[in-house]
Motif scaffolding. Structure first.
Motif, PDB file in Angstrom:
ATOM      1  N   SER A  91       0.839  -1.200   0.000  1.00  0.00           N
ATOM      2  CA  SER A  91       0.000   0.000   0.000  1.00  0.00           C
ATOM      3  C   SER A  91       0.874   1.251   0.000  1.00  0.00           C
ATOM      4  N   SER A  92       1.976   1.210   0.757  1.00  0.00           N
ATOM      5  CA  SER A  92       2.920   2.338   0.738  1.00  0.00           C
ATOM      6  C   SER A  92       3.536   2.473  -0.652  1.00  0.00           C
ATOM      7  N   ALA A  93       3.817   1.331  -1.282  1.00  0.00           N
ATOM      8  CA  ALA A  93       4.394   1.366  -2.632  1.00  0.00           C
ATOM      9  C   ALA A  93       3.426   2.061  -3.592  1.00  0.00           C
ATOM     10  N   ASN A  94       2.130   1.718  -3.479  1.00  0.00           N
ATOM     11  CA  ASN A  94       1.128   2.372  -4.339  1.00  0.00           C
ATOM     12  C   ASN A  94       1.008   3.860  -4.026  1.00  0.00           C
ATOM     13  N   LEU A  95       1.057   4.184  -2.741  1.00  0.00           N
ATOM     14  CA  LEU A  95       0.976   5.591  -2.326  1.00  0.00           C
ATOM     15  C   LEU A  95       2.132   6.386  -2.945  1.00  0.00           C
ATOM     16  N   ALA A 121     -12.853  -0.903 -10.294  1.00  0.00           N
ATOM     17  CA  ALA A 121     -13.417  -1.000  -8.939  1.00  0.00           C
ATOM     18  C   ALA A 121     -13.322  -2.425  -8.396  1.00  0.00           C
ATOM     19  N   ALA A 122     -12.999  -3.393  -9.294  1.00  0.00           N
ATOM     20  CA  ALA A 122     -12.925  -4.800  -8.873  1.00  0.00           C
ATOM     21  C   ALA A 122     -11.488  -5.115  -8.498  1.00  0.00           C
ATOM     22  N   GLY A 123     -11.120  -4.790  -7.271  1.00  0.00           N
ATOM     23  CA  GLY A 123      -9.740  -5.044  -6.895  1.00  0.00           C
ATOM     24  C   GLY A 123      -9.475  -4.714  -5.449  1.00  0.00           C
ATOM     25  N   PHE A 124      -8.216  -4.401  -5.162  1.00  0.00           N
ATOM     26  CA  PHE A 124      -7.813  -4.088  -3.798  1.00  0.00           C
ATOM     27  C   PHE A 124      -7.898  -2.566  -3.597  1.00  0.00           C
ATOM     28  N   PRO A 125      -8.390  -2.120  -2.441  1.00  0.00           N
ATOM     29  CA  PRO A 125      -8.661  -0.681  -2.299  1.00  0.00           C
ATOM     30  C   PRO A 125      -7.432   0.216  -2.450  1.00  0.00           C
ATOM     31  N   THR A 126      -6.274  -0.252  -1.974  1.00  0.00           N
ATOM     32  CA  THR A 126      -5.159   0.709  -1.933  1.00  0.00           C
ATOM     33  C   THR A 126      -4.483   0.933  -3.289  1.00  0.00           C
ATOM     34  N   THR A 127      -5.067   0.358  -4.344  1.00  0.00           N
ATOM     35  CA  THR A 127      -4.649   0.784  -5.695  1.00  0.00           C
ATOM     36  C   THR A 127      -5.293   2.138  -6.000  1.00  0.00           C
ATOM     37  N   VAL A 128      -6.437   2.381  -5.374  1.00  0.00           N
ATOM     38  CA  VAL A 128      -7.239   3.572  -5.679  1.00  0.00           C
ATOM     39  C   VAL A 128      -7.103   4.651  -4.585  1.00  0.00           C
ATOM     40  N   THR A 129      -6.891   4.197  -3.359  1.00  0.00           N
ATOM     41  CA  THR A 129      -6.891   5.111  -2.204  1.00  0.00           C
ATOM     42  C   THR A 129      -6.035   6.374  -2.401  1.00  0.00           C
ATOM     43  N   ASP A 218       5.331   2.801 -16.413  1.00  0.00           N
ATOM     44  CA  ASP A 218       6.320   3.749 -15.894  1.00  0.00           C
ATOM     45  C   ASP A 218       6.801   3.371 -14.496  1.00  0.00           C
ATOM     46  N   ILE A 219       5.885   2.848 -13.682  1.00  0.00           N
ATOM     47  CA  ILE A 219       6.245   2.446 -12.312  1.00  0.00           C
ATOM     48  C   ILE A 219       5.533   1.133 -11.996  1.00  0.00           C
ATOM     49  N   GLY A 220       6.211   0.238 -11.285  1.00  0.00           N
ATOM     50  CA  GLY A 220       5.595  -0.995 -10.802  1.00  0.00           C
ATOM     51  C   GLY A 220       5.697  -1.059  -9.280  1.00  0.00           C
ATOM     52  N   THR A 221       4.724  -1.779  -8.668  1.00  0.00           N
ATOM     53  CA  THR A 221       4.753  -1.903  -7.199  1.00  0.00           C
ATOM     54  C   THR A 221       4.603  -3.369  -6.790  1.00  0.00           C
ATOM     55  N   SER A 222       5.199  -3.713  -5.658  1.00  0.00           N
ATOM     56  CA  SER A 222       5.075  -5.071  -5.109  1.00  0.00           C
ATOM     57  C   SER A 222       4.686  -5.022  -3.639  1.00  0.00           C
ATOM     58  N   SER A 223       4.089  -6.128  -3.186  1.00  0.00           N
ATOM     59  CA  SER A 223       3.800  -6.293  -1.756  1.00  0.00           C
ATOM     60  C   SER A 223       4.494  -7.550  -1.265  1.00  0.00           C
ATOM     61  N   PHE A 224       5.027  -7.471  -0.053  1.00  0.00           N
ATOM     62  CA  PHE A 224       5.660  -8.646   0.544  1.00  0.00           C
ATOM     63  C   PHE A 224       4.959  -9.052   1.847  1.00  0.00           C
ATOM     64  N   TYR A 225       3.681  -8.738   1.928  1.00  0.00           N
ATOM     65  CA  TYR A 225       2.840  -9.186   3.040  1.00  0.00           C
ATOM     66  C   TYR A 225       2.748 -10.723   2.952  1.00  0.00           C
ATOM     67  N   PRO A 226       2.617 -11.439   4.080  1.00  0.00           N
ATOM     68  CA  PRO A 226       2.775 -12.899   4.025  1.00  0.00           C
ATOM     69  C   PRO A 226       2.034 -13.681   2.937  1.00  0.00           C
ATOM     70  N   MET A 232       8.253 -10.617   3.530  1.00  0.00           N
ATOM     71  CA  MET A 232       9.170 -10.115   4.564  1.00  0.00           C
ATOM     72  C   MET A 232       8.342  -9.814   5.819  1.00  0.00           C
ATOM     73  N   GLY A 233       7.159 -10.365   5.915  1.00  0.00           N
ATOM     74  CA  GLY A 233       6.235  -9.982   6.992  1.00  0.00           C
ATOM     75  C   GLY A 233       5.425  -8.798   6.503  1.00  0.00           C
ATOM     76  N   GLU A 234       5.990  -7.627   6.632  1.00  0.00           N
ATOM     77  CA  GLU A 234       5.465  -6.427   5.978  1.00  0.00           C
ATOM     78  C   GLU A 234       6.538  -5.968   5.008  1.00  0.00           C
ATOM     79  N   GLY A 235       6.141  -5.373   3.905  1.00  0.00           N
ATOM     80  CA  GLY A 235       7.146  -4.867   2.968  1.00  0.00           C
ATOM     81  C   GLY A 235       6.551  -4.629   1.608  1.00  0.00           C
ATOM     82  N   GLY A 236       7.260  -3.870   0.816  1.00  0.00           N
ATOM     83  CA  GLY A 236       6.818  -3.590  -0.542  1.00  0.00           C
ATOM     84  C   GLY A 236       7.969  -2.998  -1.328  1.00  0.00           C
ATOM     85  N   ALA A 237       7.759  -2.768  -2.609  1.00  0.00           N
ATOM     86  CA  ALA A 237       8.810  -2.170  -3.432  1.00  0.00           C
ATOM     87  C   ALA A 237       8.171  -1.344  -4.538  1.00  0.00           C
ATOM     88  N   VAL A 238       8.919  -0.311  -4.948  1.00  0.00           N
ATOM     89  CA  VAL A 238       8.520   0.542  -6.067  1.00  0.00           C
ATOM     90  C   VAL A 238       9.650   0.474  -7.075  1.00  0.00           C
TER      91      VAL A 238
END
Ligand SMILES: Cc1ncc(COP(=O)(O)O)c(C=O)c1O
Length: 445
Positions: A91-95, A121-129, A218-226, A232-238
């Protein structure tokens, strides 16, 4: 315990014990019995992850350090991109990915408040938040079943003179039609952000070359939530190939600062006290000059240490996911009269996050899901189903804070009739066979 040992030897001794502990207490394989819980996802790890984690904690550097550098370098290499920034969640990566597009450094292409971003609208909220929080306007377009991704035939209709970007996820590992979306973005000079949080390892062939999803826009994001493809437990990448976007991403991640010195490192560029910025006096310390209203969304080195070990195993995870998906699809092929089974996008080889199914008319999803769950198999909905129907929209529903183009019939169908089960690498053929059996029974009932 550490008598006659130097620090290095003591550390090696501790890590040896940690590996033995992990082997003995964490990696015990239990025999599967029908009815045992089959989660939709779980961490897959061995003593390497635990040794790295303890190694990092013994160093006690805590914040981004040598493991973070290693992870960012190796992850960029894996993806085939120039720049990667580790952050504390998807979510931080998307932000950050979205906020980077609001930087004044982008000139005419800066996304301003009131500008539009095409999404689904059919997806995870933090792509839009982040779009809503900033005051830009998400423009929702329907999706197609059984790809569960944006309906690209609606893109031109969604375009307005305020459109600045497209920001969408590759649903549960299945790439959206990158060829059409990228061509649309290029044609209209729009940014493309690929939320790759559920699709790490998916391959897409474009312009004659095979690329990993997340690296084409132009930009990609990842999540490393379990539950995700690696953790990584919590984590992400841009990640990005664009040096200017990378500089902006780092600024937003690291408090909004202008300076690019790593934490704990001063005067990297040699110009700490000799420039003038904004309305500050000449020579004001560059370490404390802010070019953006940023955040601190860095991850810790302990998270990165776990990620470094996961990354080494990652290609085998992707292969196992593909195997599990194909086997389950084969076992369910005779259910096509009751269920719509998932299908890979054209030109793609997905790294599946899950196995999506939509109940055909006359099949009650609630009954099916209840039966499956009560027989030990964990299920999930396609996240928000239709995001606009959620309470978080109550305050803005029907206002100009967002736009809907055409109908969202397929999105609504997903909300009422779709569910999924897991294909994570820890699953065995025996568990897949049991899941298929339970799904068959649920459809007969
Ligand atoms: C498509 C998508 N984007 C973003 C996220 C957010 O990731 P995180 O949970 O790491 O914040 C998720 C979470 O599962 C997701 O599925």
């Amino acid at each position: 315990m550490f008598e006659n040992m130097n620090e290095q030897q003591a550390r090696e001794e501790i890590l040896k014990q940690v590996a033995a502990y992990c082997d003995k207490y964490h990696n015990t394989k239990k025999e599967f019995k029908e009815g045992d819980r089959i989660p939709y996802a779980s961490r897959v790890y061995d003593s390497e992850e635990m040794v790295n984690l303890v190694d990092s904690s013994l160093e006690f550097w805590l914040t981004a350090g040598r493991y973070t550098d290693e992870f960012e370098r190796e992850f960029s290499k894996y993806l085939g991109v120039r720049f990667c920034s580790l952050v504390n969640s998807g979510s931080s990566a998307n932000l950050i990915a979205f906020m980077a597009l609001t930087s004044p450094l982008l000139g005419e292409r800066q996304v301003k408040r009131g500008d539009e971003v095409i999404t689904v609208a059919a997806g995870f909220p933090t792509t839009v938040t982040p779009v809503i929080q900033y005051g830009a306007v998400p423009v929702f377009v329907d999706v197609t079943i059984p790809q569960y991704n944006i309906d690209v035939t609606k893109l031109e209709e969604a375009l307005s003179d305020k459109t600045k970007a497209v920001m969408i996820a590759h649903t549960l590992g299945n790439p959206f039609d990158l060829e059409a979306v990228k061509a649309f973005c290029d044609r209209h000079n729009l940014w493309l952000v690929e939320d790759n949080c559920d699709a790490l390892g998916s391959v897409y062939e474009i312009d004659g070359s095979k690329k990993l999803t997340g690296t084409i826009g132009d930009i990609g994001t990842s999540s490393f939530y379990p539950p995700h493809h690696m953790t990584m437990g919590e984590g992400g990448a841009v990640y990005t190939n664009n040096p200017l976007l990378h500089r902006i991403v780092r600024s937003f991640r690291d408090w909004g600062r202008d300076c690019i010195c790593p934490p704990g490192c001063d005067n990297f560029c040699g110009h700490r006290f000799d420039k003038q910025y904004g309305q500050l006096p000449l020579g004001y310390d560059h370490k404390y000059v802010y070019s953006h209203f940023g955040y601190n969304l860095k991850a810790t080195d302990m998270q990165a240490a776990v990620g470094c070990a996961q990354l080494k195993k990652f290609p085998s995870f992707v292969e196992k996911r593909r195997h599990n998906f194909a086997y389950l699809k084969e076992l369910l092929s005779d259910c096509a009269d009751k269920l719509i089974l998932p299908e890979a996008a054209a030109h793609s080889n997905p790294s599946w996050f899950g196995f999506l199914m939509t109940c055909k008319e006359g099949v009650d999803r609630t009954k099916v899901v209840n039966y499956i769950e009560s027989h030990g198999v964990q299920t999930r909905m396609l996240f928000s189903g239709n995001l606009i129907k959620h309470p978080c929209f109550d305050d803005i529903r029907g206002t100009e804070a967002y736009r809907v183009v055409g109908g969202l019939e397929q999105t609504d169908r997903i909300m009422t009739s779709t569910f999924w089960v897991g294909v994570y690498p820890g699953m065995t053929d025996e568990k897949i066979e049991y899941m298929a059996k339970v799904i068959h029974e649920a459809l007969e009932g």
